[in-house]
Enzyme design. Structure first.
Site, PDB file in Angstrom:
ATOM      1  CB  SER A   8      -0.899   0.014   1.239  1.00 34.95           C
ATOM      2  OG  SER A   8      -0.123   0.011   2.428  1.00 34.95           O
ATOM      3  CG  ASN A  52       5.818   3.880   5.923  1.00 35.21           C
ATOM      4  OD1 ASN A  52       5.790   5.024   5.470  1.00 35.21           O
ATOM      5  ND2 ASN A  52       4.926   3.450   6.792  1.00 35.21           N
ATOM      6  CG  ASN A 191       2.582  -8.424  14.514  1.00 34.46           C
ATOM      7  OD1 ASN A 191       1.880  -9.426  14.625  1.00 34.46           O
ATOM      8  ND2 ASN A 191       2.069  -7.218  14.302  1.00 34.46           N
ATOM      9  CB  THR A 220       8.809  -8.104  14.463  1.00 32.31           C
ATOM     10  OG1 THR A 220       7.419  -7.992  14.140  1.00 32.31           O
ATOM     11  CG2 THR A 220       9.610  -8.123  13.165  1.00 32.31           C
ATOM     12  CG  LEU A 221       9.456 -11.286  19.340  1.00 37.73           C
ATOM     13  CD1 LEU A 221      10.453 -12.116  20.125  1.00 37.73           C
ATOM     14  CD2 LEU A 221       8.063 -11.902  19.421  1.00 37.73           C
ATOM     15  N   GLY A 252       7.740  -1.415  11.988  1.00 42.36           N
ATOM     16  CA  GLY A 252       7.805  -2.709  11.309  1.00 42.36           C
ATOM     17  C   GLY A 252       8.243  -2.574   9.860  1.00 42.36           C
ATOM     18  CG  ASP A 253       5.941  -0.389   7.213  1.00 44.11           C
ATOM     19  OD1 ASP A 253       5.577  -1.573   7.079  1.00 44.11           O
ATOM     20  OD2 ASP A 253       5.148   0.560   7.347  1.00 44.11           O
TER      21      ASP A 253
END
Length: 302
Positions: A8, A52, A191, A220-221, A252-253
């Site tokens: 997106s 991003n 995540n 991811t944490l 996150g990006d």
């Protein structure tokens, strides 16, 4: 070597609630939920997962090619990408729709509530893969449902390895569809919450999935770092302490951009995600998803 970033492009309206959502929502009254959050600040930022990721990947020294859709209000976004030197030849501008819009409220504990209008993103499936032979790697991020399905089929047919990163788009797909995505992907990135949902819908654990053809699963944490699943073995890669926690939007990006950069360099996966943890800590100290400055020398990238 170029990396295709599919997902997106959006305008983010970002607000901050100085309290805690948990103190405003009564669990026993959620069936008649009617809440209002006073948000004293408001900003409009360039965003969307593909935007991003491309921003940070370019800043790291990578070569992102963005495959996405913009609306009739997307001229500024196009101009921004061109100014940054990001390839825009695979962007579709839809004349009769708006660019996707995200309205994000963040509370004092960095919990977020997001409302998302997909707009032009719903027509992203109309774009095919670019006809170029320098794309050796791709990432499929949250996008229109039909677009994500088409990207996986097209990339798999073209023999281009890709990261399946469903993000907030994961709930759109049933177990059979998610198993097909995983079967076509080379890596999976989620995540911890998405990881649990992926396991629930596919009927497979991360350990089981990782014992397949996949080169790795990345979970991811947040501040704790991330875990890697490679051939049934779990490895924790510790997080990096941020100098300041300002805004989690786009962290996150930024992580995924570093993942792509490392894969472009043919690094081991653990090194890729270690750089990702650094980029997440760097981004969270800045507002918005595309305002952080990347110092390649400070990161040891020359």
């Amino acid at each position: 070597m170029a990396s295709l970033v599919c997902g997106s492009l959006a305008f983010d309206t970002i607000t901050t609630f100085p309290g805690r959502f948990a103190e405003q929502i009564l669990p026993e009254q959620v069936h008649i939920l009617n809440v209002s959050f006073l948000v004293p600040t408001l900003r409009r930022e360039y965003g969307g997962c593909a935007g991003n990721i491309a921003y940070t990947l370019k800043a790291l020294g990578g070569e992102p090619v963005v495959l996405a859709a913009l609306g009739n209000d997307g001229g500024d976004y196009l101009a921004r990408f061109r100014q940054l030197g990001i390839d825009t030849t695979s962007l579709l501008q839809v004349p009769d729709n708006y660019t996707a819009q995200a309205i994000i409220i963040t509370d004092r504990d960095n919990n977020q509530i997001t409302a998302f209008h997909p707009g032009a993103m719903q027509q992203a499936h109309e774009i095919g893969l670019p006809a170029r032979d320098d794309i050796k790697l791709a990432l499929i991020g949250p996008d229109g449902r039909d677009a994500m399905l088409r990207r996986a089929r097209d990339l798999h047919a073209a023999g281009i390895p890709f990261v399946f990163d469903p993000g907030q788009g994961l709930p759109m797909f049933n177990g059979e569809e998610l198993r097909a995505f995983v079967a076509q992907a080379t890596w999976v990135a989620v995540n911890d919450y998405e990881g649990r949902m992926l396991c629930e819908r596919t009927g497979q654990s991360l350990e089981e999935m990782s014992r397949s053809h996949l080169a790795g699963i990345i979970v991811t944490l947040a501040a704790e770092g991330c875990e890697l699943w490679i051939k049934g073995e779990r490895t924790l890669v510790p997080g990096v302490k941020a100098t300041e926690v300002v805004d989690p939007t786009g962290c996150g990006d930024a992580f995924r951009a570093a993942l792509l950069y490392g894969l472009e360099q043919d690094w081991p996966l653990a090194r890729c995600v270690a750089l990702g943890n650094q980029m997440g800590a760097l981004k969270i100290a800045q507002r918005g998803g595309q305002n952080h400055v990347v110092d390649r020398s400070a990161l040891g990238l020359g």
